[in-house]
Design a protein around this motif. Structure first.
Motif, PDB file in Angstrom:
ATOM      1  N   UNK A  95     -28.417  55.384 -44.164  1.00  0.00           N
ATOM      2  CA  UNK A  95     -28.142  56.754 -43.717  1.00  0.00           C
ATOM      3  C   UNK A  95     -29.302  57.307 -42.900  1.00  0.00           C
ATOM      4  N   UNK A  96     -30.527  57.044 -43.345  1.00  0.00           N
ATOM      5  CA  UNK A  96     -31.697  57.498 -42.597  1.00  0.00           C
ATOM      6  C   UNK A  96     -31.737  56.851 -41.215  1.00  0.00           C
ATOM      7  N   UNK A  97     -31.438  55.572 -41.158  1.00  0.00           N
ATOM      8  CA  UNK A  97     -31.401  54.855 -39.882  1.00  0.00           C
ATOM      9  C   UNK A  97     -30.353  55.472 -38.961  1.00  0.00           C
ATOM     10  N   UNK A  98     -29.151  55.664 -39.488  1.00  0.00           N
ATOM     11  CA  UNK A  98     -28.063  56.216 -38.671  1.00  0.00           C
ATOM     12  C   UNK A  98     -28.402  57.604 -38.145  1.00  0.00           C
ATOM     13  N   UNK A  99     -28.972  58.425 -38.998  1.00  0.00           N
ATOM     14  CA  UNK A  99     -29.330  59.780 -38.575  1.00  0.00           C
ATOM     15  C   UNK A  99     -30.416  59.749 -37.509  1.00  0.00           C
ATOM     16  N   UNK A 100     -31.422  58.913 -37.700  1.00  0.00           N
ATOM     17  CA  UNK A 100     -32.503  58.822 -36.718  1.00  0.00           C
ATOM     18  C   UNK A 100     -32.001  58.283 -35.378  1.00  0.00           C
ATOM     19  N   UNK A 101     -31.091  57.329 -35.442  1.00  0.00           N
ATOM     20  CA  UNK A 101     -30.556  56.734 -34.217  1.00  0.00           C
ATOM     21  C   UNK A 101     -29.369  57.530 -33.656  1.00  0.00           C
ATOM     22  N   UNK A 102     -29.009  58.613 -34.329  1.00  0.00           N
ATOM     23  CA  UNK A 102     -27.906  59.481 -33.919  1.00  0.00           C
ATOM     24  C   UNK A 102     -26.599  58.693 -33.760  1.00  0.00           C
ATOM     25  N   UNK A 103     -26.353  57.821 -34.732  1.00  0.00           N
ATOM     26  CA  UNK A 103     -25.148  56.999 -34.741  1.00  0.00           C
ATOM     27  C   UNK A 103     -23.956  57.863 -35.140  1.00  0.00           C
ATOM     28  N   UNK A 104     -22.852  57.705 -34.447  1.00  0.00           N
ATOM     29  CA  UNK A 104     -21.634  58.436 -34.806  1.00  0.00           C
ATOM     30  C   UNK A 104     -21.198  58.031 -36.208  1.00  0.00           C
ATOM     31  N   UNK A 105     -20.815  58.995 -37.010  1.00  0.00           N
ATOM     32  CA  UNK A 105     -20.432  58.750 -38.403  1.00  0.00           C
ATOM     33  C   UNK A 105     -19.329  57.703 -38.507  1.00  0.00           C
ATOM     34  N   UNK A 106     -18.419  57.701 -37.549  1.00  0.00           N
ATOM     35  CA  UNK A 106     -17.308  56.741 -37.587  1.00  0.00           C
ATOM     36  C   UNK A 106     -17.783  55.295 -37.479  1.00  0.00           C
ATOM     37  N   UNK A 107     -18.989  55.083 -36.963  1.00  0.00           N
ATOM     38  CA  UNK A 107     -19.505  53.722 -36.761  1.00  0.00           C
ATOM     39  C   UNK A 107     -20.410  53.256 -37.906  1.00  0.00           C
ATOM     40  N   UNK A 108     -20.692  54.102 -38.876  1.00  0.00           N
ATOM     41  CA  UNK A 108     -21.639  53.764 -39.933  1.00  0.00           C
ATOM     42  C   UNK A 108     -21.218  52.532 -40.729  1.00  0.00           C
TER      43      UNK A 108
END
Length: 173
Positions: A36-49
């Motif tokens: 989750x921290x990685x996704x938030x930092x990389x601004x990954x779309x939630x649908x792609x998590x």
């Protein structure tokens, strides 16, 4: 500063970050939080998590996901996280809040803090204030009174106070 992947004091989206791998051993909650921290930092779309998180699954975790995918064709992040915790985490009760309320300090403050944090991470809907006062309520009396008297404003401040008081009491004999 631009060359190093930084912009205005913040790591840029394209800064090199290691994505956490997971083989089904160890605490899945820690791995999920790191994702989750990685996704938030990389601004990954939630649908792609979910899709991104599954690329780094290894060994038995990879096999588990392939089987899960056959049973459930679409999983959002919350569902994926819950399935992962159920499969690889310690046995979970149907009432994690009940487990949290039954937890007591029986050993060191540090042991209690670890157990409390783990159970709190599995419990939904507990407010900051509730977590602080529940943490305090089941400390041993000699520690509890002093921590409550200090009126901590964060859970981690309460934990720190409890450790300090335990240390002080141990030094006093």
């Amino acid at each position: 500063m631009e060359d190093m992947g930084y912009r205005r004091g913040r790591v840029s989206r394209f800064a090199k970050m290691e994505f956490p791998t997971y083989d089904g051993k160890g605490n899945p909650v820690e791995r999920l939080q790191r994702c989750e921290e990685f996704f938030e930092e990389q601004q990954t779309l939630t649908e792609a998590w979910v899709r991104q998180a599954t690329f780094s699954l290894q060994v038995r975790a990879s096999g588990w996901y392939h089987n899960l995918q056959r049973m459930k064709t679409f999983l959002n992040w919350f569902e994926f996280s819950e399935e992962c915790k159920i499969r690889f985490g310690p046995p979970m009760s149907m009432n994690p809040l009940g487990e949290l309320t039954r937890l007591r300090q029986t050993g060191t403050v540090e042991d209690y803090c670890e157990g409390f944090e783990f159970l709190l991470g599995r419990t939904m809907g507990v407010t900051l204030e509730q977590s602080i006062w529940h943490f305090c309520a089941v400390l041993t009396n000699d520690i509890r009174y002093e921590v409550e008297f200090a009126r901590p404003t964060t859970l981690y401040y309460a934990m720190n106070l409890a450790r300090q008081i335990e240390f002080k009491l141990a030094e006093e004999g």
